[in-house]
Design an enzyme around this catalytic site. Structure first.
Site, mmCIF file in Angstrom:
data_model
loop_
_atom_site.group_PDB
_atom_site.id
_atom_site.type_symbol
_atom_site.label_atom_id
_atom_site.label_comp_id
_atom_site.label_asym_id
_atom_site.label_seq_id
_atom_site.Cartn_x
_atom_site.Cartn_y
_atom_site.Cartn_z
ATOM 1 C CG ASP A 1 -0.669 -0.899 8.333
ATOM 2 O OD1 ASP A 1 -1.328 0.058 7.898
ATOM 3 O OD2 ASP A 1 -0.734 -2.044 7.846
ATOM 4 C CE1 TYR B 1 -7.366 1.706 0.369
ATOM 5 C CE2 TYR B 1 -9.509 1.867 1.426
ATOM 6 C CZ TYR B 1 -8.476 1.102 0.925
ATOM 7 O OH TYR B 1 -8.538 -0.269 0.991
ATOM 8 C CD GLU B 2 -10.705 8.670 4.006
ATOM 9 O OE1 GLU B 2 -9.950 7.737 4.307
ATOM 10 O OE2 GLU B 2 -11.934 8.567 4.000
ATOM 11 C CE LYS C 1 -28.026 16.511 14.461
ATOM 12 N NZ LYS C 1 -29.082 17.017 13.647
ATOM 13 C CE1 TYR C 2 -26.936 11.978 13.880
ATOM 14 C CE2 TYR C 2 -25.659 13.981 13.497
ATOM 15 C CZ TYR C 2 -26.766 13.195 13.237
ATOM 16 O OH TYR C 2 -27.700 13.615 12.339
ATOM 17 C CG ASP D 1 4.750 -6.987 7.946
ATOM 18 O OD1 ASP D 1 4.196 -6.342 7.050
ATOM 19 O OD2 ASP D 1 4.113 -7.721 8.722
ATOM 20 C CG ASP D 2 3.511 -9.705 4.524
ATOM 21 O OD1 ASP D 2 4.012 -10.480 5.361
ATOM 22 O OD2 ASP D 2 2.300 -9.452 4.474
ATOM 23 N NE ARG E 1 -3.523 3.360 1.086
ATOM 24 C CZ ARG E 1 -3.766 2.193 0.526
ATOM 25 N NH1 ARG E 1 -3.628 1.088 1.232
ATOM 26 N NH2 ARG E 1 -4.141 2.091 -0.725
ATOM 27 C CE LYS F 1 4.751 0.046 2.235
ATOM 28 N NZ LYS F 1 3.694 -0.604 1.461
ATOM 29 C CB THR F 2 3.541 -0.138 6.436
ATOM 30 O OG1 THR F 2 2.144 -0.275 6.703
ATOM 31 C CG2 THR F 2 4.314 -0.543 7.690
ATOM 32 N NE ARG G 1 -2.027 -5.560 6.121
ATOM 33 C CZ ARG G 1 -2.511 -5.757 4.896
ATOM 34 N NH1 ARG G 1 -3.562 -6.520 4.727
ATOM 35 N NH2 ARG G 1 -1.954 -5.196 3.854
ATOM 36 N NE ARG H 1 -2.154 -4.471 -0.541
ATOM 37 C CZ ARG H 1 -1.541 -3.881 0.469
ATOM 38 N NH1 ARG H 1 -0.435 -4.395 0.955
ATOM 39 N NH2 ARG H 1 -2.024 -2.772 0.992
ATOM 40 N N GLY I 1 0.820 -1.214 0.000
ATOM 41 C CA GLY I 1 0.000 0.000 0.000
ATOM 42 C C GLY I 1 0.850 1.259 0.000
HETATM 43 P P1 FBP Z 1 1.044 -1.888 3.604
HETATM 44 O O1 FBP Z 1 1.378 -2.638 4.858
HETATM 45 O O2 FBP Z 1 1.309 -2.655 2.379
HETATM 46 O O3 FBP Z 1 1.734 -0.561 3.606
HETATM 47 O O4 FBP Z 1 -0.521 -1.619 3.595
HETATM 48 C C1 FBP Z 1 -1.115 -0.706 4.393
HETATM 49 C C2 FBP Z 1 -2.623 -0.680 4.244
HETATM 50 O O5 FBP Z 1 -2.997 0.660 4.028
HETATM 51 C C3 FBP Z 1 -3.320 -1.267 5.457
HETATM 52 O O6 FBP Z 1 -3.434 -0.339 6.492
HETATM 53 C C4 FBP Z 1 -4.634 -1.687 4.896
HETATM 54 O O7 FBP Z 1 -5.214 -2.730 5.640
HETATM 55 C C5 FBP Z 1 -4.278 -2.149 3.525
HETATM 56 O O8 FBP Z 1 -3.110 -1.438 3.153
HETATM 57 C C6 FBP Z 1 -5.362 -1.912 2.528
HETATM 58 O O9 FBP Z 1 -5.014 -2.556 1.359
HETATM 59 P P2 FBP Z 1 -5.442 -2.149 -0.102
HETATM 60 O O10 FBP Z 1 -4.601 -0.995 -0.507
HETATM 61 O O11 FBP Z 1 -5.087 -3.356 -0.900
HETATM 62 O O12 FBP Z 1 -6.881 -1.822 -0.061
#
Ligand code: FBP
Length: 568
Positions: A223, A439-440, A261-262, A189-190, A442, A220-221, A271, A159, A97
């Site tokens: 997470d 996604y906002e 109210k919410y 990590d992967d 990253r 990188k990540t 992840r 990926r 990601g």
């Molecule tokens: P990476 O560990 O590859 O950096 O992924 C981060 C991440 O944004 C996670 O937080 C999330 O669960 C996943 O990618 C979402 O994956 P995708 O981009 O395939 O929707």
């Protein structure tokens, strides 16, 4: 055309006033990398520190070439006399990601390699591009354009896990065809596990003279789960993502006592580990923040979590606060022990019956899977709403991970807390909204921390290459006092885990430790945040001005820096 129209046209394609301006931000360079004011490689020497793997016998047996260098952490120093490689061809790829700052890694790498007259090539679309031989030469003009910008769009990413003999052979062919001397893998990590395997595979016998191709990883990540204690405080992208999420959560928190109210249930990407949720909780102080690792450690059932939230809702309502925010980490569901066991059994069933069920529609697949589950798990599965059942059966990614970002845990909690509140305190009004922020965060332009951290990580990767190193992940520490340059052996980070029902060597994910200073600070303070409105709204990440140099709070606390400002 008027002057304003002309100005607006000029901003097409990544040239908004903001984007144009951030390219001019001067990125701090660790002074070890400077010689006479110019970028130049450091030397690496063994530090006094080592990493150790608990499964060393098995792991080392699979890495005969790298085992010699699998333990010692290397440190970057000035003034050594190691001869530097020159005129080499190096390729860089993004894997997994996107995370803010990736473009600055490429920029740092480019600048360091340029200092040694090396050529940098970009691999398009990640590991898949490496297999397919999709490479191009990177030039200085591109670097000027991408510097300090967000996203991974310059190279692209994917990926794909390089695992079959054919894929390894294809990578070797790409190296030969492009006359590569080294490869840089920017990933989590992967992907860095994959980098270790590639480093071993490409160690010798790739080039016509029988020599190999060096492989260097970059952490990188968003997470934040690629951390190695004091050697690697954090992966890049985490700071930007959490600052963006904290801004949004802070704004919502500010809305709650205004509209009164919410209850907002906000799932945050990240992840498995809850580093993102913990960081955002520290930055914003919401009424409730769940930390998956604590849930697992306390062996909490789904019902316990629901009760905990429900009680806070009821108490706050009694205190005239019929609103609040609940922060939910993306991976929560896998950490609830009963759900984890269910998911494990599902993983086996899904993998074993993949072909057989390929043409089944969803209802048939759900029935089939239920019939294969143990009695206990079959009834737990049946008790879950349809939308959760469906997501639990979703395809795993090529590393075997459940796609937790697709599972609406926040909705599940809302539905269950509603039932709880209705039963225990029917008079309590409980209106909810759910959000997923992921996604906002990253791909925004990197925070100043990530911009600087990434550029220096890129410089470190370049220096490791011209020092002839292979099988290392680069790291950068002492972030509060100028930075220390490190390279950590990848093989020493590998452990054996069960994946797809079989043993695999992987870099262990760094989870939130409940005895870490950051968690303990949170644990001591969270009750106050639930009882009263003590939230804070950190606002947008700043690239200029007095608060622009802040690092993540969790990093500062866990590394014991004693201050939030970074200094590189
Ligand atoms: P990476 O560990 O590859 O950096 O992924 C981060 C991440 O944004 C996670 O937080 C999330 O669960 C996943 O990618 C979402 O994956 P995708 O981009 O395939 O929707």
């Amino acid at each position: 055309m008027g002057a304003l129209e002309k100005l607006l046209n000029k901003s097409d394609k990544g040239n908004s006033l903001f984007e144009a301006e951030i390219r001019n931000i001067k990125i701090p360079v660790c002074k070890q990398f400077l010689k006479g004011g110019k970028i130049s490689p450091v030397d690496f020497k063994p530090s006094k520190d080592s990493v150790s793997t608990k499964d060393s016998t098995k792991v080392f047996a699979s890495f005969p070439n790298l085992r010699e260098t699998a333990s010692k952490v290397m440190e970057g120093v000035r003034g050594g006399k190691t001869p530097k490689l020159k005129g080499k061809r190096v390729a860089v790829l993004f894997s997994g990601g996107p995370a803010a700052g990736g473009h600055n890694v490429v920029a740092g790498l480019f600048d360091m390699l340029a200092a040694s007259k090396c050529t940098l090539l970009g691999v398009k679309a990640g590991p898949k591009g490496l297999i397919n031989g999709d490479l191009f030469e990177i030039n200085g003009e591109d670097i000027k354009r991408i510097k300090n910008t967000g996203g991974f769009d310059y190279l692209g990413s994917d990926r794909t896990k390089i695992k079959t003999d054919e894929q390894f052979a294809a990578v070797k062919k790409t190296c030969v065809d492009n006359k590569l001397d080294a490869l840089v893998v920017v990933g989590g990590d992967d992907s860095n596990t994959n980098a270790a395997v590639l480093a071993e595979y490409l160690y010798i016998g790739v080039k016509p003279d029988g020599s190999g191709v060096q492989v260097i990883g970059v952490p990188k990540t968003i997470d934040g789960d690629l951390q190695i204690g004091k050697y690697l405080p954090i992966s890049f992208g985490f700071d930007t993502a959490t600052k963006i999420f904290a801004e949004m959560v802070g704004n919502i928190l500010q809305d709650t006592p205004s509209s009164r109210k919410y209850w907002h249930f906000i799932k945050l990407m990240g992840r498995a580990a809850s580093h993102v949720a913990l960081e955002v909780a520290l930055q914003t102080k919401p009424a409730v923040a769940l930390i998956s690792e604590e849930v697992a450690e306390k062996k909490m059932a789904l019902g316990d979590i629901v009760k905990q939230i429900g009680e806070t809702v009821i108490t706050r309502a009694q205190n005239k606060m019929n609103y609040g925010v609940v922060v939910v980490p993306e991976g929560l569901i896998e950490f609830i022990p009963e759900m984890n066991l269910l998911i494990h059994e599902l993983n086996h069933i899904v993998a074993r019956h993949e072909k057989e069920t390929a043409d089944f529609d969803l209802a048939k697949k759900i029935d089939f899977v239920r019939s294969k589950l143990s009695e206990e798990h079959s009834s737990l599965f049946a008790s879950l709403p349809h939308y959760i059942q469906e997501m639990l059966l979703f395809d795993r990614d090529s590393h075997g991970n459940l796609q937790v970002s697709q599972i609406p845990t926040e909705k599940l909690l809302i539905d269950m807390v509603k039932e709880y509140v209705k039963e225990i305190s029917p008079e309590t009004k409980f209106s909810t909204l759910n959000h997923f922020f992921g996604y906002e965060g990253r791909c925004g332009a990197p925070s100043l921390f990530d911009a600087a951290y990434c550029y220096n990580l890129g410089l470190t990767a370049g220096a490791a290459i011209v020092n002839g190193m292979t099988g290392y992940i680069v790291a950068f520490t002492e972030l509060e006092k100028g930075g220390e340059i490190l390279a950590v052996p990848l093989v020493g980070l590998l452990n054996i885990e069960m994946r797809h029902g079989k043993e695999e060597m992987v870099i262990e994910k760094a989870l939130v430790k409940t005895d870490s200073p950051a968690f303990m600070y949170f644990a001591v303070n969270r009750a106050r945040w639930g009882e009263k409105d003590l939230f804070t709204s950190p606002g947008p990440r700043q690239l200029w001005g007095p608060v622009s140099n802040q690092m993540p709070m969790t990093v500062a606390l866990n590394q014991g820096y004693g201050k939030l400002g970074f200094k590189i």
